[in-house]
Design a protein around this motif. Structure first.
Motif, PDB file in Angstrom:
ATOM      1  N   TYR A  90       0.830  -1.208   0.000  1.00  0.00           N
ATOM      2  CA  TYR A  90       0.000   0.000   0.000  1.00  0.00           C
ATOM      3  C   TYR A  90       0.867   1.262   0.000  1.00  0.00           C
ATOM      4  O   TYR A  90       0.510   2.264  -0.640  1.00  0.00           O
ATOM      5  CB  TYR A  90      -0.926   0.002   1.209  1.00  0.00           C
ATOM      6  N   CYS A  91       1.983   1.218   0.709  1.00  0.00           N
ATOM      7  CA  CYS A  91       2.895   2.359   0.719  1.00  0.00           C
ATOM      8  C   CYS A  91       3.498   2.579  -0.666  1.00  0.00           C
ATOM      9  O   CYS A  91       3.650   3.716  -1.115  1.00  0.00           O
ATOM     10  CB  CYS A  91       4.008   2.145   1.747  1.00  0.00           C
ATOM     11  N   ASN A  92       3.838   1.482  -1.345  1.00  0.00           N
ATOM     12  CA  ASN A  92       4.345   1.593  -2.712  1.00  0.00           C
ATOM     13  C   ASN A  92       3.299   2.209  -3.635  1.00  0.00           C
ATOM     14  O   ASN A  92       3.608   3.056  -4.481  1.00  0.00           O
ATOM     15  CB  ASN A  92       4.761   0.220  -3.237  1.00  0.00           C
ATOM     16  N   LEU A  93       2.052   1.776  -3.472  1.00  0.00           N
ATOM     17  CA  LEU A  93       0.960   2.345  -4.258  1.00  0.00           C
ATOM     18  C   LEU A  93       0.775   3.825  -3.944  1.00  0.00           C
ATOM     19  O   LEU A  93       0.560   4.643  -4.847  1.00  0.00           O
ATOM     20  CB  LEU A  93      -0.329   1.579  -3.977  1.00  0.00           C
ATOM     21  N   GLY A  94       0.843   4.166  -2.652  1.00  0.00           N
ATOM     22  CA  GLY A  94       0.714   5.573  -2.267  1.00  0.00           C
ATOM     23  C   GLY A  94       1.809   6.433  -2.870  1.00  0.00           C
ATOM     24  O   GLY A  94       1.556   7.559  -3.325  1.00  0.00           O
ATOM     25  N   LEU A  95       3.032   5.918  -2.894  1.00  0.00           N
ATOM     26  CA  LEU A  95       4.151   6.656  -3.486  1.00  0.00           C
ATOM     27  C   LEU A  95       3.935   6.854  -4.979  1.00  0.00           C
ATOM     28  O   LEU A  95       4.174   7.949  -5.515  1.00  0.00           O
ATOM     29  CB  LEU A  95       5.456   5.908  -3.225  1.00  0.00           C
ATOM     30  N   PHE A  96       3.471   5.799  -5.656  1.00  0.00           N
ATOM     31  CA  PHE A  96       3.192   5.890  -7.096  1.00  0.00           C
ATOM     32  C   PHE A  96       2.103   6.932  -7.375  1.00  0.00           C
ATOM     33  O   PHE A  96       2.226   7.751  -8.298  1.00  0.00           O
ATOM     34  CB  PHE A  96       2.771   4.520  -7.625  1.00  0.00           C
ATOM     35  N   LEU A  97       1.037   6.913  -6.568  1.00  0.00           N
ATOM     36  CA  LEU A  97      -0.047   7.881  -6.755  1.00  0.00           C
ATOM     37  C   LEU A  97       0.428   9.302  -6.523  1.00  0.00           C
ATOM     38  O   LEU A  97       0.063  10.223  -7.275  1.00  0.00           O
ATOM     39  CB  LEU A  97      -1.202   7.544  -5.809  1.00  0.00           C
TER      40      LEU A  97
END
Length: 213
Positions: A90-97
């Protein structure tokens, strides 16, 4: 009231050095200059100093806000990712977003000298959501974790949540109360500065606590 807000603003700027000082004094280790936490506290202080330079010479601090959003936002997510054992994806997704929204906001809706309102709001939402997830992740950790380090991480994550949630709320009402109800703007701005002080206090205590054996 305006003078009080101005003095409070400079007080918060001065206190922003406290987390960096505590990190340099208590956090020792072979890689302590290369951690996301060190980069966060050091870059944050440097950007605050630089914003004053831009305010004096250019009368515009939006370029520093752009740099702050992407650099500090990304670092906060990386810190949260390092604290989490279950929510790294989820943190990786948040960074991408965050990076995607920032690039769209910068190149399509704004520019280097314009307000980055959209990406800043996105940073506040993403980091606040990530902070809540990591807080629950820390609560559910097993008992064999070193207590001081666990508590230190908890305070650091809480500092990110306090800062981003308060910034998000203030950003939502800032324009309307600035243009229509100036007295309420100063009241809300002082409240925001107080919560920013809370952010630095929690962050400083969390860094100090993490360094204890």
């Amino acid at each position: 009231m305006s003078n009080l807000a101005l003095y409070s603003y400079y007080l918060v700027q001065a206190i922003s050095f406290l987390p960096l000082f505590i990190y340099l004094k208590w956090q020792k280790g072979c890689n302590f200059f290369f951690t996301p936490l060190f980069l966060y506290v050091s870059i944050n202080f440097i950007l605050i100093l630089t914003s004053n330079f831009f305010e004096i010479f250019y009368k515009n601090t939006f370029p520093i806000f752009h740099i702050s959003t992407i650099s500090l936002g990304a670092l906060m997510i990386l810190i949260l990712r390092s604290f989490s054992s279950k929510n790294k994806a989820y943190c990786n997704l948040g960074l991408f977003l965050l990076i995607t929204i920032y690039l769209i906001d910068f190149f399509i809706f704004g520019g280097f000298w314009e307000n980055n309102y959209i990406s800043n709001i996105a940073m506040n939402i993403i980091v606040s959501a990530m902070s809540v997830m990591v807080i629950f992740d820390l609560i559910n950790l097993e008992d064999d974790v070193i207590p001081n380090q666990l508590e230190g991480k908890f305070f650091i994550v809480m500092s990110f949540f306090v800062y981003n949630s308060s910034t998000f709320f203030f950003s939502l009402i800032e324009h309307k109360i600035r243009t229509e109800l100036s007295s309420l703007f100063y009241v809300s701005y002082l409240s925001y500065l107080f919560l920013e002080l809370v952010h630095y206090a929690l962050l400083s205590f969390g860094i100090w606590k993490s360094a204890q054996k």
